[in-house]
Design a protein around this motif. Structure first.
Motif, short mmCIF file in Angstrom:
data_model
loop_
_atom_site.label_atom_id
_atom_site.label_comp_id
_atom_site.label_asym_id
_atom_site.label_seq_id
_atom_site.Cartn_x
_atom_site.Cartn_y
_atom_site.Cartn_z
N ILE A 9 2.05 -36.51 10.68
CA ILE A 9 3.28 -36.75 12.10
C ILE A 9 4.47 -36.41 11.81
O ILE A 9 4.62 -36.19 10.55
N SER A 62 -5.99 -44.09 15.73
CA SER A 62 -7.18 -43.77 16.45
C SER A 62 -7.11 -42.62 16.82
O SER A 62 -6.64 -41.42 16.75
N GLU A 82 -11.09 -47.04 15.33
CA GLU A 82 -9.60 -46.90 15.05
C GLU A 82 -10.43 -47.22 13.58
O GLU A 82 -10.65 -46.83 12.82
N ASP A 111 2.02 -38.89 16.90
CA ASP A 111 0.12 -38.04 16.84
C ASP A 111 0.48 -36.95 15.86
O ASP A 111 1.44 -36.62 15.72
N ARG A 118 -1.70 -34.86 12.94
CA ARG A 118 -3.02 -33.74 12.93
C ARG A 118 -3.74 -34.04 11.27
O ARG A 118 -2.91 -33.84 10.49
N ARG A 166 -3.85 -39.99 17.09
CA ARG A 166 -2.73 -40.95 17.14
C ARG A 166 -2.18 -41.61 15.70
O ARG A 166 -3.42 -42.71 15.65
N SER A 192 5.20 -44.89 17.40
CA SER A 192 4.08 -43.90 17.63
C SER A 192 4.14 -42.91 17.45
O SER A 192 5.22 -42.32 17.84
N ARG A 211 -7.15 -33.69 16.24
CA ARG A 211 -5.58 -34.67 16.39
C ARG A 211 -6.04 -35.89 16.38
O ARG A 211 -7.09 -36.78 16.57
N ARG A 244 0.11 -45.19 14.93
CA ARG A 244 1.05 -46.20 14.82
C ARG A 244 1.03 -46.83 13.79
O ARG A 244 0.76 -47.62 12.74
#
Length: 426
Positions: A282, A301, A306, A76, A78, A344, A74, A342, A346
């Motif tokens: 990432i 997400s 998502e 963060d 952009r 998220r 996982s 931004r 995974r």
């Protein structure tokens, strides 16, 4: 009334012998020494035997469990443009900007013009040189044609001379047979024919050599002109490149120079952003970078839901303990994305079913995955273990632990290499 004294309470004591007094002193000293020795030994054993006590509130203790271990990453991310080139000045000069940051532009639209007098002057000089070389190549070609024509004329004349000598010989032979001329005239005619044949052979050879020589000179001059033409074409390309044009339909990003600024060669001028293709950048820890591979599925997400994605690139360079990767949307790109937004991310690596696992912590790096402190009844005992794969939150246990064992996953660095320590407040 008389006062009674204490004489009735007194008892007569017989003084002990000197040997008895020394014996009693030895016994008292021996007992004190034994107590002191036992106390020192207990302290030494307590220190070296792992009886040091640590507060459980300064440690993190996790229990070994059994279940599915999902290896994922996982991070963060952009939003960045997948295609965002920076345009550079091909030569030094004064920049005239035709757009400002944020302008929407079309492919091949002029964005900036660089005025470079040096480059334009060099182009004019090379063009003049090209004109001179082309004239020389034309003159060499004309000279070659003249030389070939002269050689052809000599060859034709030699051919005519041979034919005339051959007719003269035939005439003299006929006259000799009729008795009109002497035999010497026939011999003289034969000599003339041989001379004409030799002249014809030389004329043919001269014609061939003249043609080759003239062709070589003309070809050499033409090659020089072609080389100079390539120089001019390259300079013309550079002059054309002084006008910076949009490589695609997009938007002007950051403008890196001021209007009418004087810049050097290879100076970045401005950037262009392709608004139709976005990716997610990432950064992951170096320890997980080796597990990343191009094409791995991922999930993004954001504020609107998502989205499915996949790994499109992994940087081979480590910066500050992190590796940069890029994710690309597998389905249609969601609308409304903006640069530097931004999200998220995974990334699913794999899933291990029904394995022993424990919470991941600093103990994994401190012991190299080969040892851990197991807590039992207020005592932490150093135990040899063997670990397998790990995720961000857990690590697989292959040997050395069982379900229900309690492991110090954080804070064991203060234990040193003690085989066992006491845990207070557990």
């Amino acid at each position: 009334m008389s006062i009674r004294d204490t004489s009735g309470q007194d008892q007569t004591i017989t003084p002990a012998s000197p040997f008895a007094r020394k014996r009693r002193q030895w016994l008292i000293g021996g007992a004190a020494g034994l107590v002191l020795l036992l106390l020192v030994g207990w302290l030494v054993i307590a220190w070296s035997g792992g009886s040091r006590s640590y507060d459980a509130s300064r440690l993190r203790i996790a229990e070994v469990t059994r279940g599915d271990l999902v290896r994922d990453i996982s991070a963060d991310g952009r939003i960045i443009a997948a295609n965002s080139p920076t345009l550079y000045a091909i030569a030094g000069g004064t920049v005239t900007l035709e757009v400002v940051a944020g302008d929407v532009v079309k492919k091949d639209q002029a964005l900036a013009v660089i005025d470079s007098p040096e480059l334009r002057s060099e182009l004019a000089q090379e063009e003049a040189t090209l004109a001179s070389l082309e004239a020389e190549a034309g003159r060499a070609s004309l000279d070659a044609q003249i030389a070939r024509s002269a050689a052809r004329q000599s060859l034709d004349k030699a051919e005519i001379d041979r034919q005339a000598a051959e007719r003269d010989l035939q005439r003299n032979k006929t006259a000799f047979e009729g008795g009109a001329v002497a035999k010497i005239d026939v011999a003289r005619a034969q000599d003339e024919l041989k001379k004409a044949e030799l002249g014809l052979a030389h004329a043919r050879r001269e014609f061939t050599l003249q043609g080759k020589g003239a062709g070589l000179d003309s070809r050499n001059k033409q090659l020089l002109a072609d080389r100079q033409r390539a120089v001019v074409n390259e300079l013309q390309r550079q002059v054309d490149a002084l006008t910076l044009r949009a490589p695609f339909d997009g938007q002007v990003g950051q403008v890196l120079v001021d209007q009418r600024a004087n810049v050097a060669a290879n100076t970045p001028v401005l950037g262009v952003v392709d608004l139709t293709r976005f990716e997610v950048e990432i950064k992951v820890p170096e320890s997980f970078a080796r597990d990343l591979a191009i094409g791995m599925p991922a999930q993004l997400s954001g504020g609107r839901g998502e989205y499915a994605a996949k790994v499109s690139a992994v940087s081979p360079e480590v910066v500050n303990g992190e590796v940069t990767g890029r994710l690309r949307f597998t389905d249609k790109q969601p609308p409304g994305l903006r640069q530097n937004q931004r999200m998220r991310a995974r990334i699913l690596l794999d899933t291990r079913e029904d394995v022993l696992q424990v919470e991941r912590g600093p103990f994994l790096e401190q012991g190299g995955g080969t040892r851990a402190y197991v807590v039992d009844d207020g005592t932490a005992v150093l135990t040899q273990i063997r670990t397998g794969v790990s995720s961000l939150g857990a690590v697989e246990i292959l040997e050395g632990l069982q379900v229900g064992d309690r492991v110090v996953v954080s804070g064991s660095d203060q234990f040193g290499d003690a085989p066992e320590v006491r845990i207070s407040g557990d």
